[in-house]
Design an enzyme around this catalytic site. Structure first.
Site, mmCIF file in Angstrom:
data_model
loop_
_atom_site.group_PDB
_atom_site.id
_atom_site.type_symbol
_atom_site.label_atom_id
_atom_site.label_comp_id
_atom_site.label_asym_id
_atom_site.label_seq_id
_atom_site.Cartn_x
_atom_site.Cartn_y
_atom_site.Cartn_z
ATOM 1 N N GLU A 1 -1.610 -8.938 4.092
ATOM 2 C CA GLU A 1 -1.567 -9.345 5.502
ATOM 3 C C GLU A 1 -2.942 -9.364 6.142
ATOM 4 O OE1 GLU A 1 -1.765 -4.946 5.820
ATOM 5 O OE2 GLU A 1 -0.833 -6.364 4.448
ATOM 6 N N HIS B 1 -3.601 -5.138 0.620
ATOM 7 C CA HIS B 1 -3.048 -5.531 1.925
ATOM 8 C C HIS B 1 -3.125 -7.046 2.093
ATOM 9 C CE1 HIS B 1 -2.394 -1.704 4.155
ATOM 10 N NE2 HIS B 1 -3.249 -1.233 3.272
ATOM 11 N N CYS C 1 0.839 -1.196 0.000
ATOM 12 C CA CYS C 1 0.000 0.000 0.000
ATOM 13 C C CYS C 1 0.881 1.257 0.000
ATOM 14 C CB CYS C 1 -0.984 -0.038 1.164
ATOM 15 S SG CYS C 1 -2.356 1.145 0.983
#
Length: 244
Positions: free
Chosen positions: A223, A221, A117
């Site tokens: 994660e 993202h 990001c």
């Protein structure tokens, strides 16, 4: 085991009895690194403009096997010679300076690097590129950042033959939370786009005949979702293991 550095915030934070300035980052980054077989190390922002900034970055990056430049606040538009858009906010010069120094060191040392990001955006700026400061102005919607703590969901088409396609396949649906995006990216090849044309992934390719160091940016993202493939690919590169 590969040691993976993760850049952090410096924020006012509360825990237990304490309300103090703290160096923090979402635990999901560390959890994803651990799940991929790496060891996460949080890299706290050094004071902006400090005389030892470059030396500190080189000292820490030289001890790493891989680096994640994490998501966060908007990059200072002064870094790419642009006036601030009215929606540009939360600029953190200390974090910009530290992460740019980390990228300098990682580039010089050939350390595998993943930008997530804001991290992808800063990688572009580090290379001399520019940002779209408010992506809704370009695409006509706010699906990339619905507001507040809510993540959007973006379907991304990945370029055949790219490192991300080797890790993910031809397409991925990723959690997203960004109102800015990469406009220009010298030295990087675009390898992923959303249906609205937003650049969602880029990779630095080595000159012909040279082996490519893993240097990848993703706008989503990984994660925060179930699919951690870009982080897994970074950890494999840090181990010196090719993608499957």
């Amino acid at each position: 085991m590969a040691v993976i550095g993760i850049s952090t915030y410096r924020e006012e934070a509360s825990w237990g009895l304490w309300h103090q300035v703290a160096d923090v980052q979402f635990a999901q980054y560390s959890d994803a690194v651990v799940a991929a077989g790496g060891v996460p190390v949080l890299l706290t922002p050094a004071p902006a403009g400090g005389p030892g900034l470059a030396a500190a970055a080189t000292a820490v990056v030289s001890r790493l096997d891989g680096l994640i430049i994490a998501g966060g606040a908007d990059v200072d538009p002064e870094l790419y010679d642009a006036p601030a858009h009215p929606e540009t906010a939360g600029i953190r010069p200390d974090r910009d300076a530290w992460e740019l120094a980390l990228l300098d060191a990682a580039t010089a040392l050939g350390i595998p690097t993943l930008g997530i990001c804001r991290g992808m955006q800063l990688m572009a700026v580090h290379a001399g590129g520019t940002l779209q400061q408010h992506t809704p102005d370009e695409v006509g919607h706010t699906q990339h950042s619905p507001g507040g703590e809510v993540f959007g969901s973006t379907r991304i088409s990945l370029a055949p033959g790219s490192q991300l396609a080797a890790a993910e396949g031809g397409e991925v649906v990723g959690p997203c939370h960004h109102h800015q995006s990469v406009a220009t990216h010298p030295g990087f090849v675009p390898t992923g786009r959303a249906a609205d044309g937003t650049l969602e992934a880029m990779e630095r390719h080595a000159p012909e005949g040279d082996s490519a160091v893993f240097c990848v940016g993703v706008q989503w993202h990984p994660e925060m979702g179930a699919d951690h493939a870009p982080i897994e690919a970074l950890v494999r590169a840090a181990h010196g293991t090719p993608s499957p």
